[in-house]
Design a protein around this motif. Structure first.
Motif, PDB file in Angstrom:
ATOM      1  N   ALA A 141       8.267  -6.562   9.314  1.00 20.92           N
ATOM      2  CA  ALA A 141       7.727  -5.379   8.647  1.00 20.92           C
ATOM      3  C   ALA A 141       8.547  -5.062   7.398  1.00 20.92           C
ATOM      4  O   ALA A 141       9.758  -5.309   7.358  1.00 20.92           O
ATOM      5  N   TRP A 142       7.885  -4.495   6.384  1.00 16.27           N
ATOM      6  CA  TRP A 142       8.613  -4.116   5.176  1.00 16.27           C
ATOM      7  C   TRP A 142       9.575  -2.973   5.471  1.00 16.27           C
ATOM      8  O   TRP A 142       9.253  -2.045   6.217  1.00 16.27           O
ATOM      9  N   LEU A 143      10.752  -3.039   4.873  1.00 17.33           N
ATOM     10  CA  LEU A 143      11.801  -2.050   5.085  1.00 17.33           C
ATOM     11  C   LEU A 143      12.441  -1.732   3.740  1.00 17.33           C
ATOM     12  O   LEU A 143      12.886  -2.635   3.027  1.00 17.33           O
ATOM     13  N   GLN A 187      -2.667   6.056   3.569  1.00 15.29           N
ATOM     14  CA  GLN A 187      -2.023   4.783   3.238  1.00 15.29           C
ATOM     15  C   GLN A 187      -0.816   4.592   4.141  1.00 15.29           C
ATOM     16  O   GLN A 187      -0.207   5.572   4.590  1.00 15.29           O
ATOM     17  N   PRO A 188      -0.428   3.341   4.408  1.00 19.04           N
ATOM     18  CA  PRO A 188       0.764   3.077   5.233  1.00 19.04           C
ATOM     19  C   PRO A 188       2.030   3.604   4.564  1.00 19.04           C
ATOM     20  O   PRO A 188       2.130   3.634   3.334  1.00 19.04           O
ATOM     21  N   THR A 189       2.976   4.009   5.372  1.00 18.33           N
ATOM     22  CA  THR A 189       4.266   4.463   4.855  1.00 18.33           C
ATOM     23  C   THR A 189       5.248   3.289   4.863  1.00 18.33           C
ATOM     24  O   THR A 189       4.988   2.243   5.459  1.00 18.33           O
ATOM     25  N   LEU A 190       6.374   3.468   4.187  1.00 16.63           N
ATOM     26  CA  LEU A 190       7.414   2.434   4.121  1.00 16.63           C
ATOM     27  C   LEU A 190       8.632   2.920   4.881  1.00 16.63           C
ATOM     28  O   LEU A 190       9.256   3.913   4.504  1.00 16.63           O
ATOM     29  N   LYS A 191       8.982   2.241   5.942  1.00 17.19           N
ATOM     30  CA  LYS A 191      10.152   2.584   6.753  1.00 17.19           C
ATOM     31  C   LYS A 191      11.421   2.378   5.931  1.00 17.19           C
ATOM     32  O   LYS A 191      11.504   1.438   5.128  1.00 17.19           O
ATOM     33  N   ILE A 192      12.413   3.239   6.108  1.00 25.40           N
ATOM     34  CA  ILE A 192      13.664   3.081   5.372  1.00 25.40           C
ATOM     35  C   ILE A 192      14.759   2.528   6.287  1.00 25.40           C
ATOM     36  O   ILE A 192      14.758   2.748   7.493  1.00 25.40           O
ATOM     37  N   TYR A 225       7.216   7.893   2.107  1.00 22.53           N
ATOM     38  CA  TYR A 225       8.142   8.048   3.229  1.00 22.53           C
ATOM     39  C   TYR A 225       7.359   8.572   4.437  1.00 22.53           C
ATOM     40  O   TYR A 225       7.613   8.200   5.572  1.00 22.53           O
ATOM     41  N   ALA A 226       6.426   9.447   4.156  1.00 22.74           N
ATOM     42  CA  ALA A 226       5.487   9.969   5.140  1.00 22.74           C
ATOM     43  C   ALA A 226       4.142  10.063   4.431  1.00 22.74           C
ATOM     44  O   ALA A 226       4.065   9.860   3.221  1.00 22.74           O
ATOM     45  N   LYS A 227       3.090  10.361   5.177  1.00 23.38           N
ATOM     46  CA  LYS A 227       1.759  10.420   4.566  1.00 23.38           C
ATOM     47  C   LYS A 227       1.683  11.460   3.456  1.00 23.38           C
ATOM     48  O   LYS A 227       0.853  11.360   2.549  1.00 23.38           O
ATOM     49  N   ASP A 228       2.552  12.463   3.524  1.00 18.87           N
ATOM     50  CA  ASP A 228       2.526  13.524   2.519  1.00 18.87           C
ATOM     51  C   ASP A 228       3.880  13.741   1.849  1.00 18.87           C
ATOM     52  O   ASP A 228       4.140  14.805   1.288  1.00 18.87           O
ATOM     53  N   ILE A 229       4.746  12.724   1.906  1.00 23.56           N
ATOM     54  CA  ILE A 229       6.062  12.822   1.257  1.00 23.56           C
ATOM     55  C   ILE A 229       6.381  11.514   0.535  1.00 23.56           C
ATOM     56  O   ILE A 229       6.276  10.432   1.118  1.00 23.56           O
ATOM     57  N   VAL A 230       6.776  11.625  -0.722  1.00 22.75           N
ATOM     58  CA  VAL A 230       7.154  10.460  -1.524  1.00 22.75           C
ATOM     59  C   VAL A 230       8.668  10.436  -1.698  1.00 22.75           C
ATOM     60  O   VAL A 230       9.274  11.464  -2.040  1.00 22.75           O
ATOM     61  N   LEU A 231       9.277   9.282  -1.463  1.00 27.83           N
ATOM     62  CA  LEU A 231      10.704   9.087  -1.717  1.00 27.83           C
ATOM     63  C   LEU A 231      10.849   8.464  -3.093  1.00 27.83           C
ATOM     64  O   LEU A 231      10.231   7.438  -3.393  1.00 27.83           O
ATOM     65  N   THR A 232      11.647   9.095  -3.958  1.00 29.46           N
ATOM     66  CA  THR A 232      11.829   8.619  -5.321  1.00 29.46           C
ATOM     67  C   THR A 232      13.292   8.821  -5.727  1.00 29.46           C
ATOM     68  O   THR A 232      14.158   9.009  -4.865  1.00 29.46           O
ATOM     69  N   ALA A 233      13.596   8.772  -7.018  1.00 27.47           N
ATOM     70  CA  ALA A 233      14.968   8.932  -7.502  1.00 27.47           C
ATOM     71  C   ALA A 233      15.238  10.367  -7.941  1.00 27.47           C
ATOM     72  O   ALA A 233      14.354  11.034  -8.488  1.00 27.47           O
ATOM     73  N   ALA A 234      16.455  10.825  -7.722  1.00 28.54           N
ATOM     74  CA  ALA A 234      16.841  12.178  -8.130  1.00 28.54           C
ATOM     75  C   ALA A 234      16.713  12.353  -9.634  1.00 28.54           C
ATOM     76  O   ALA A 234      16.340  13.437 -10.117  1.00 28.54           O
ATOM     77  N   PRO A 293       0.780  -1.238   0.000  1.00 31.84           N
ATOM     78  CA  PRO A 293       0.000   0.000   0.000  1.00 31.84           C
ATOM     79  C   PRO A 293       0.813   1.290   0.000  1.00 31.84           C
ATOM     80  O   PRO A 293       0.275   2.373  -0.218  1.00 31.84           O
ATOM     81  N   PHE A 294       2.116   1.160   0.226  1.00 25.96           N
ATOM     82  CA  PHE A 294       2.993   2.321   0.233  1.00 25.96           C
ATOM     83  C   PHE A 294       3.474   2.707  -1.162  1.00 25.96           C
ATOM     84  O   PHE A 294       4.118   3.737  -1.331  1.00 25.96           O
TER      85      PHE A 294
END
Length: 257
Positions: free
Chosen positions: A218-220, A128-133, A61-70, A47-48
């Motif tokens: 948990a997913w990491l 939606q759930p976030t994904l821990k890094i 990464y957070a409910k209102d932040i997406v982690l992607t590629a530069a 769901p992340f």
């Protein structure tokens, strides 16, 4: 010569109805597919996962932040042009949640080699759930899961449904040999079936997460889809941004958004 091997793998730009694969890194080339050799993910399984309108993937990464590629973004600053789709495996589902971006923060010092991460601030949080890094290298080996809506074959178009696959860790030494020394071992992590190929990420998967279960089940997230030579080719594993290397920088950057 070294730079020519940094084949950009996973970014597709959507124009009108057509899909075109482009290299957003200075000397990159094509990447693994949404998961070449993958199978369809079940609704709610990951769901992340986020699909970005410029033709890349990402993770919450957070409910209102997406982690992607530069390499998926053009730079840092205010940006309302990106639409993030979440909550579904079927991009055409009426249940899809679409939220526009407000700001982008690309990794400081990114120049096309290493440091391939970026954050996208959303106009509103998504439910939606976030994904821990990963914050240490403890989970940087073993078998990883990749998922995305990218091409299912090298040179193919984006997929309607989210695909998933498992890929094994490839050592830095073996990956360095495969790419003629162009790997940045301190910043990148490799995975794939080195001898046989057949399973990989691809065009349109850039920015998506590579993840595995931690000791608590948990997913990491341990990697970000970055680059490679073609898609699922024998002898050329996928190359991923090593998330643990940048965990502190990512956290600091997120706190400013």
């Amino acid at each position: 010569m070294k730079q020519l091997l940094r084949a950009l793998k996973r970014c597709t730009v959507i124009a009108a109805v057509a899909l075109a694969t482009v290299s957003l890194q200075p000397t990159a080339s094509a990447a693994p597919a949404p998961v070449v050799g993958g199978t369809r993910a079940a609704q709610g399984e990951f769901p992340f996962m986020v699909r970005l309108s410029m033709g890349c993937g990402g993770a919450l990464y957070a409910k209102d932040i997406v982690l992607t590629a530069a390499h998926c973004v053009s730079g840092s600053g205010n940006n309302t042009s990106i639409v993030a789709t979440t909550g579904v495996v079927d991009l055409q589902s009426s249940a899809a949640v679409k939220v526009r971006s407000t700001k982008v923060l690309r990794a400081p010092g990114y120049n096309g080699t290493g440091k391939d991460w970026a954050l996208i601030k959303l106009a509103s949080p998504v439910n939606q759930p976030t994904l821990k890094i990963a914050t240490t290298t403890a989970y940087n080996q073993g078998t990883f899961t990749v998922a995305g809506w990218g091409a299912a074959t090298e040179g193919g178009g984006q997929q309607r449904y989210l695909l998933k696959a498992n890929v094994p860790y490839v050592s830095d030494a073996a990956c360095q040999d495969a790419y003629g020394g162009s790997l940045v071992p301190s910043e990148e992590l490799c995975a794939g079936y080195l001898a046989t190929g057949g399973v990989d990420t691809c065009q349109g998967d850039s920015g998506g997460p590579m993840f595995r279960k931690d000791n608590a089940g948990a997913w990491l997230q341990v990697g970000i889809v970055s680059w490679g030579e073609g898609c699922a080719r024998a002898g050329y594993p996928g190359v991923y941004t090593e998330v643990s290397t940048f965990a502190s920088a990512i956290a600091s950057a997120a706190a400013t958004l």
